[in-house]
Design a protein around this motif. Structure first.
Motif, PDB file in Angstrom:
ATOM      1  N   UNK A 329      -8.762  54.824  31.643  1.00 12.67           N
ATOM      2  CA  UNK A 329      -9.578  56.023  31.732  1.00 12.67           C
ATOM      3  C   UNK A 329      -8.963  57.143  30.888  1.00 12.67           C
ATOM      4  N   UNK A 330      -7.625  57.265  31.005  1.00 13.67           N
ATOM      5  CA  UNK A 330      -6.924  58.259  30.175  1.00 13.67           C
ATOM      6  C   UNK A 330      -7.043  57.894  28.702  1.00 13.67           C
ATOM      7  N   UNK A 331      -6.969  56.598  28.464  1.00 10.87           N
ATOM      8  CA  UNK A 331      -7.107  56.096  27.098  1.00 10.87           C
ATOM      9  C   UNK A 331      -8.441  56.561  26.518  1.00 10.87           C
ATOM     10  N   UNK A 332      -9.468  56.446  27.329  1.00  8.76           N
ATOM     11  CA  UNK A 332     -10.806  56.869  26.925  1.00  8.76           C
ATOM     12  C   UNK A 332     -10.810  58.370  26.601  1.00  8.76           C
ATOM     13  N   UNK A 374     -17.106  49.314  25.928  1.00 12.86           N
ATOM     14  CA  UNK A 374     -16.387  48.371  26.775  1.00 12.86           C
ATOM     15  C   UNK A 374     -15.784  49.075  27.987  1.00 12.86           C
ATOM     16  N   UNK A 375     -15.173  50.225  27.742  1.00 15.95           N
ATOM     17  CA  UNK A 375     -14.555  50.937  28.872  1.00 15.95           C
ATOM     18  C   UNK A 375     -15.630  51.402  29.846  1.00 15.95           C
ATOM     19  N   UNK A 376     -16.768  51.800  29.291  1.00 13.22           N
ATOM     20  CA  UNK A 376     -17.852  52.238  30.178  1.00 13.22           C
ATOM     21  C   UNK A 376     -18.368  51.088  31.042  1.00 13.22           C
ATOM     22  N   UNK A 377     -18.223  49.851  30.549  1.00 15.40           N
ATOM     23  CA  UNK A 377     -18.718  48.705  31.313  1.00 15.40           C
ATOM     24  C   UNK A 377     -17.739  48.250  32.393  1.00 15.40           C
ATOM     25  N   UNK A 378     -16.589  48.894  32.457  1.00 14.75           N
ATOM     26  CA  UNK A 378     -15.609  48.497  33.467  1.00 14.75           C
ATOM     27  C   UNK A 378     -15.836  49.267  34.766  1.00 14.75           C
ATOM     28  N   UNK A 383     -10.508  50.200  35.292  1.00 19.71           N
ATOM     29  CA  UNK A 383      -9.967  51.207  34.371  1.00 19.71           C
ATOM     30  C   UNK A 383      -8.605  51.701  34.846  1.00 19.71           C
ATOM     31  N   UNK A 384      -8.438  51.756  36.153  1.00 22.49           N
ATOM     32  CA  UNK A 384      -7.165  52.210  36.708  1.00 22.49           C
ATOM     33  C   UNK A 384      -6.091  51.132  36.598  1.00 22.49           C
TER      34      UNK A 384
END
Ligand SMILES: Nc1nc2c(ncn2[C@@H]2O[C@H](COP(=O)(O)OP(=O)(O)OP(=O)(O)O)[C@@H](O)[C@H]2O)c(=O)[nH]1
Ligand SMILES: [Mg+2]
Length: 442
Positions: A329-332, A374-378, A383-384
């Protein structure tokens, strides 16, 4: 830029560190490799020869051989000598302290004068200085128009006079700037394919008439040793006060940057690293030397970050990094921040070890959209804790975001490399930077 040279130094230094006991012979062998690496990077022959001679004199001393870490000592000598070669200390542009301070930009066709005019005007504006751009290129069709477009994009006035000679345009512009309280006047002169007498006479006359505080030669780093020769000739004829190297973002091998100071005696004051008007950096010999030797350039990175990253968010991030709680999430969020900073490649090059850590990991700007999907699909849980993303989760995320499992694997790999780097970066003190800190000393 410098990519190949950095790789070579990395290899040479690794051998030196691992050599255990150093002898005169293996030092000489290493230096031969350094010599070859410099020549292949298009560094001037004489400059290379002198450099190796100096390093050798210092390195083959008894003191070094008997020191606890001789390999490290030699690396330090190379580092120090490289800093000397690049000019030792940072040479800032003339301060903007009168009405008007005048910067005159000169250089061959296409070297980047007009672009640089815009960059300098933008930087002045950021410092609350009132800048005036002067269109002194009356030869190339549409040159005046080009400067006007640049001026308009940053809301800076452009001075031009149709049908007049550049000398007259510049003297009139100075009067205009005095009368209207401009702080900085930037003269964008005409370029030529080659240095010719006509151009030089014109530039000499402008110089005599307006007496600029800064007479900058704009040289294209991609042209290698030609950039060095051009600088030398301009300096002989005009007496330039400094060089701005442009297109350092390209695949120039770096020879020009390394040789210019030694050959011409003129300092490199700034470097331009892209087409965008914010792509301008102060040239710091010590930081550049560290970058070339693969030691990264944390200071510039911090400054760049300081300009664009939200300080409060940075402080929170620092806390997370310390606790090793950096998540996807931070990566995003970081990706959103990084996007504001410019091309990822140019940022990664400043992080120590990043060149190596990210080898083979494609930094594909257009792929950012994919990564976001991809991150949104998690799920928030994924994400954590990216560790829980197993085969079936990967397939689900891939389907959900319209990607392949391979893409998910690539992202996770990239994330873990990033996490490692972030840990290194966490030692930096974001908090000590004043808000909006700028690397420019104008
Ligand atoms: N990649 C990259 N491109 C640059 C940089 N600086 C300028 N350019 C590009 O180089 C080209 C020429 O730039 P100009 O600023 O027009 O050059 P100039 O010296 O004014 O050219 P003339 O007026 O024709 O003599 C443009 O396409 C710019 O976008 C840089 O630092 N990096
Ligand atoms: Mg131009």
């Amino acid at each position: 830029m410098f990519g190949e040279l950095i790789d070579k130094f990395d290899g040479i230094f690794k051998k030196l560190r691992g050599a255990g006991k150093l002898t005169e012979k293996n030092i000489k062998d290493s230096l031969r490799e350094v010599r070859r690496a410099l020549l292949e990077a298009d560094v001037n022959y004489k400059v290379t020869k002198e450099f190796i001679k100096n390093v050798e004199q210092l390195a083959v001393g008894e003191k070094v051989l008997k020191s606890i870490e001789p390999g490290q000592q030699i690396i330090k000598i190379v580092h120090d000598e490289l800093i000397k070669l690049l000019g030792e200390k940072t040479e800032p542009l003339a301060p903007i302290d009168k009405s008007p301070t005048i910067y005159m930009l000169n250089g061959l066709q296409g070297s980047g004068k007009t672009t640089l005019s815009g960059k300098l005007a933008l930087e002045a504006k950021r410092k609350n200085k009132k800048a005036l751009l002067v269109a002194a290129d009356i030869y190339r069709p549409a040159a005046v128009k080009q400067l006007q477009v640049v001026g308009k994009s940053i809301d800076v006035e452009v001075f031009s006079l149709e049908g007049e000679k550049p000398q007259k345009i510049c003297t009139e512009a100075k009067k205009y700037a005095e009368k209207n309280f401009f702080d900085l006047m930037i003269i964008d002169t005409a370029g030529r394919l080659h240095i010719d007498d006509e151009l030089m006479n014109e530039l000499e006359e402008i110089k005599a008439k307006v007496n600029p505080d800064e007479l900058l030669l704009v040289a294209d780093a991609m042209t290698g040793q030609d950039a060095v020769n051009v600088s030398e000739q301009f300096h002989k004829r005009l007496g330039i006060s400094g060089v701005v190297l442009t297109k350092l973002d390209g695949d120039a091998r770096g020879g020009a940057a390394i040789s210019i100071r030694a050959v011409t005696g003129c300092p490199i004051k700034m470097v331009s690293t892209g087409e965008k008007l914010s792509d301008l950096e102060v040239f710091h010999p010590d930081r550049m030397a560290s970058r070339i030797l693969g030691m990264g350039d944390i200071v510039s990175l911090v400054e760049k970050t300081g300009q664009t990253i939200d300080m409060e968010q940075a402080a929170k991030l620092e806390e997370k990094l310390r606790k090793n709680a950096f998540t996807l999430e931070d990566f995003y969020d970081q990706m959103q921040q990084l996007k504001k900073m410019g091309p990822l490649e140019s940022i990664m090059g400043m992080i120590p070890g990043a060149n190596k850590a990210l080898k083979g990991v494609q930094i594909d700007e257009s792929g950012i959209v994919r990564v976001e999907a991809m991150i949104q699909s998690m799920t928030p849980k994924e994400r954590q804790n990216p560790e829980i993303i197993d085969g079936s989760r990967k397939r689900r995320i891939a389907d959900g975001s319209g990607n392949s499992v391979q893409h998910i694997n690539q992202l996770l790999k990239q994330f873990s490399a990033m996490r490692k780097m972030m840990k290194n970066m966490s030692k930096m003190k974001f908090k000590n930077l004043p808000k909006g800190a700028s690397p420019f000393q104008m």
